[in-house]
Write a protein that holds these residues in place. Sequence first.
Motif, PDB file in Angstrom:
ATOM      1  N   SER A   1     -93.322  -5.896  13.248  1.00 19.66           N
ATOM      2  CA  SER A   1     -92.669  -5.252  14.393  1.00 19.66           C
ATOM      3  C   SER A   1     -93.260  -3.872  14.592  1.00 19.66           C
ATOM      4  CB  SER A   1     -91.156  -5.147  14.173  1.00 19.66           C
ATOM      5  OG  SER A   1     -90.854  -4.503  12.954  1.00 19.66           O
ATOM      6  N   VAL A   2     -93.136  -3.359  15.800  1.00 19.69           N
ATOM      7  CA  VAL A   2     -93.487  -1.972  16.083  1.00 19.69           C
ATOM      8  C   VAL A   2     -92.172  -1.249  16.310  1.00 19.69           C
ATOM      9  CG1 VAL A   2     -93.898  -2.514  18.533  1.00 19.69           C
ATOM     10  CG2 VAL A   2     -94.771  -0.389  17.575  1.00 19.69           C
ATOM     11  N   GLU A   3     -92.018  -0.104  15.621  1.00 18.84           N
ATOM     12  CA  GLU A   3     -90.723   0.567  15.585  1.00 18.84           C
ATOM     13  C   GLU A   3     -90.874   2.064  15.807  1.00 18.84           C
ATOM     14  OE1 GLU A   3     -89.066  -0.396  11.755  1.00 18.84           O
ATOM     15  OE2 GLU A   3     -89.854  -2.441  11.873  1.00 18.84           O
ATOM     16  N   GLY A   4     -89.926   2.636  16.506  1.00 17.38           N
ATOM     17  CA  GLY A   4     -89.858   4.082  16.657  1.00 17.38           C
ATOM     18  C   GLY A   4     -88.899   4.674  15.645  1.00 17.38           C
ATOM     19  N   ASN A   5     -89.174   5.904  15.229  1.00 18.92           N
ATOM     20  CA  ASN A   5     -88.329   6.662  14.307  1.00 18.92           C
ATOM     21  C   ASN A   5     -88.187   5.979  12.954  1.00 18.92           C
ATOM     22  OD1 ASN A   5     -86.919   8.987  13.669  1.00 18.92           O
ATOM     23  ND2 ASN A   5     -84.948   8.181  14.320  1.00 18.92           N
ATOM     24  N   THR A   6     -89.315   5.535  12.396  1.00 20.30           N
ATOM     25  CA  THR A   6     -89.320   4.983  11.051  1.00 20.30           C
ATOM     26  C   THR A   6     -90.431   5.652  10.252  1.00 20.30           C
ATOM     27  OG1 THR A   6     -89.179   2.915   9.802  1.00 20.30           O
ATOM     28  CG2 THR A   6     -90.892   3.041  11.507  1.00 20.30           C
ATOM     29  N   SER A   7     -90.612   5.225   9.012  1.00 24.51           N
ATOM     30  CA  SER A   7     -91.647   5.767   8.147  1.00 24.51           C
ATOM     31  C   SER A   7     -92.796   4.784   8.028  1.00 24.51           C
ATOM     32  CB  SER A   7     -91.065   6.061   6.760  1.00 24.51           C
ATOM     33  OG  SER A   7     -90.065   7.055   6.832  1.00 24.51           O
ATOM     34  N   PRO A   8     -93.984   5.261   7.641  1.00 25.55           N
ATOM     35  CA  PRO A   8     -95.133   4.355   7.554  1.00 25.55           C
ATOM     36  C   PRO A   8     -95.048   3.377   6.394  1.00 25.55           C
ATOM     37  CG  PRO A   8     -95.736   6.543   6.821  1.00 25.55           C
ATOM     38  CD  PRO A   8     -94.374   6.662   7.410  1.00 25.55           C
ATOM     39  N   GLY A   9     -94.192   3.636   5.423  1.00 22.27           N
ATOM     40  CA  GLY A   9     -94.041   2.752   4.281  1.00 22.27           C
ATOM     41  C   GLY A   9     -92.622   2.788   3.757  1.00 22.27           C
ATOM     42  N   THR A  10     -92.421   2.184   2.589  1.00 22.73           N
ATOM     43  CA  THR A  10     -91.068   2.087   2.039  1.00 22.73           C
ATOM     44  C   THR A  10     -90.566   3.415   1.498  1.00 22.73           C
ATOM     45  OG1 THR A  10     -92.002   1.368  -0.077  1.00 22.73           O
ATOM     46  CG2 THR A  10     -91.338  -0.349   1.487  1.00 22.73           C
TER      47      THR A  10
ATOM     48  N   GLY B   1     -89.533   6.672   2.297  1.00 23.15           N
ATOM     49  CA  GLY B   1     -89.151   7.450   3.471  1.00 23.15           C
ATOM     50  C   GLY B   1     -88.040   6.757   4.214  1.00 23.15           C
ATOM     51  N   SER B   2     -87.408   7.474   5.128  1.00 23.85           N
ATOM     52  CA  SER B   2     -86.308   6.898   5.885  1.00 23.85           C
ATOM     53  C   SER B   2     -86.808   5.785   6.796  1.00 23.85           C
ATOM     54  CB  SER B   2     -85.615   7.978   6.717  1.00 23.85           C
ATOM     55  OG  SER B   2     -84.636   7.404   7.553  1.00 23.85           O
ATOM     56  N   GLN B   3     -86.131   4.670   6.755  1.00 24.59           N
ATOM     57  CA  GLN B   3     -86.502   3.545   7.598  1.00 24.59           C
ATOM     58  C   GLN B   3     -85.888   3.648   8.994  1.00 24.59           C
ATOM     59  OE1 GLN B   3     -88.861   1.262   6.126  1.00 24.59           O
ATOM     60  NE2 GLN B   3     -88.747   3.109   4.894  1.00 24.59           N
ATOM     61  N   SER B   4     -84.852   4.471   9.129  1.00 23.56           N
ATOM     62  CA  SER B   4     -84.174   4.610  10.413  1.00 23.56           C
ATOM     63  C   SER B   4     -84.334   5.984  11.037  1.00 23.56           C
ATOM     64  CB  SER B   4     -82.665   4.328  10.252  1.00 23.56           C
ATOM     65  OG  SER B   4     -82.429   2.999   9.893  1.00 23.56           O
ATOM     66  N   ASN B   5     -84.897   6.914  10.290  1.00 25.93           N
ATOM     67  CA  ASN B   5     -85.071   8.266  10.820  1.00 25.93           C
ATOM     68  C   ASN B   5     -86.315   8.908  10.215  1.00 25.93           C
ATOM     69  OD1 ASN B   5     -84.324  10.412  12.474  1.00 25.93           O
ATOM     70  ND2 ASN B   5     -82.973  11.324  10.950  1.00 25.93           N
ATOM     71  N   GLY B   6     -87.404   8.137  10.217  1.00 25.36           N
ATOM     72  CA  GLY B   6     -88.643   8.594   9.597  1.00 25.36           C
ATOM     73  C   GLY B   6     -89.496   9.475  10.474  1.00 25.36           C
ATOM     74  N   GLY B   7     -89.182   9.530  11.770  1.00 25.12           N
ATOM     75  CA  GLY B   7     -89.846  10.470  12.653  1.00 25.12           C
ATOM     76  C   GLY B   7     -91.142  10.012  13.281  1.00 25.12           C
ATOM     77  N   GLY B   8     -91.559   8.781  13.055  1.00 22.13           N
ATOM     78  CA  GLY B   8     -92.808   8.324  13.647  1.00 22.13           C
ATOM     79  C   GLY B   8     -92.692   6.911  14.180  1.00 22.13           C
ATOM     80  N   ALA B   9     -93.683   6.508  14.937  1.00 18.57           N
ATOM     81  CA  ALA B   9     -93.769   5.124  15.416  1.00 18.57           C
ATOM     82  C   ALA B   9     -94.806   4.406  14.565  1.00 18.57           C
ATOM     83  CB  ALA B   9     -94.168   5.086  16.889  1.00 18.57           C
ATOM     84  N   TRP B  10     -94.398   3.274  13.999  1.00 17.97           N
ATOM     85  CA  TRP B  10     -95.281   2.557  13.082  1.00 17.97           C
ATOM     86  C   TRP B  10     -95.155   1.050  13.268  1.00 17.97           C
ATOM     87  CZ3 TRP B  10     -98.718   5.456  10.686  1.00 17.97           C
ATOM     88  CH2 TRP B  10     -98.416   6.798  10.463  1.00 17.97           C
ATOM     89  N   VAL B  11     -96.226   0.352  12.923  1.00 15.58           N
ATOM     90  CA  VAL B  11     -96.184  -1.103  12.813  1.00 15.58           C
ATOM     91  C   VAL B  11     -95.781  -1.420  11.381  1.00 15.58           C
ATOM     92  CG1 VAL B  11     -97.541  -3.218  12.838  1.00 15.58           C
ATOM     93  CG2 VAL B  11     -97.890  -1.502  14.618  1.00 15.58           C
TER      94      VAL B  11
END
Length: 233
Positions: free
Chosen positions: A124-133, A135-145
């Motif tokens: 999935s492509v997600e906004g406001n998550t972290s690039p890996g495990t 870090g915050s999965q719901s408020n990581g501050g970046g858009a990542w696949v």
Amino acid sequence: MATSLTDPRILKAIDVAMKWQLSQVGKANARSVWALAYPQWTNSGYAWCGGFQVAAFKQAGVDLMKCCWWFYTPYIRNFAIKIGAWKTSGQNYGDNVLFDWSLDGVIDHVGAAYPDPSASAFRSVEGNTSPGTAGSQSNGGGAWVRYRTKPTLRGWVDMRRVLAWMIDTGKWDGKVSGAPLPPASTATGKAKTQTDGQLMLDVDGSRGGATNARWQQVMGTPIDGRIDRPSTC
């Protein structure tokens, strides 16, 4: 439902929204997302995974806020159930995918399905998550696949059904605005992954146009697959 789920307007709108999301990968862009999704919150600091989806579909001329308060993820699931768009299997490209990290029945996070046929996990492509495990999965501050697994992945919202419902109820006129962005990569080989589930820059095993395009996507520069000489200005 009068409007077909395969109506070309629906498929095009989803594609525009997805390509915009992929163009944002690697960016920490809360301010720009809120400026598009809900300008009143541009400087709010509020979590923006739902706002990322709203901003993406606004690129196609669709306002998801006419369905429900899309910024609050539990409402997304409730709305999807109400109109028959909720499902726990059979993801489609562009479906909103909902996550429950603590398995307490409350939806915590939303992304968009970006199926990878070669993987057993769900991409999935997600906004406001972290690039890996880490870090915050719901408020990581970046858009990542990301690649995710059940049971934290609770299900999908069929965005084809959502858009058909919006046409049928007069909440979207069916007009798709904006032009689709270039694809994130022209690679034909299977995507490689790192241990944290992220796509590597080397997308097809060789340094060429596809890899350059992936680099440009991550860096947020125009995607044309070429590396030009540095500017002198």
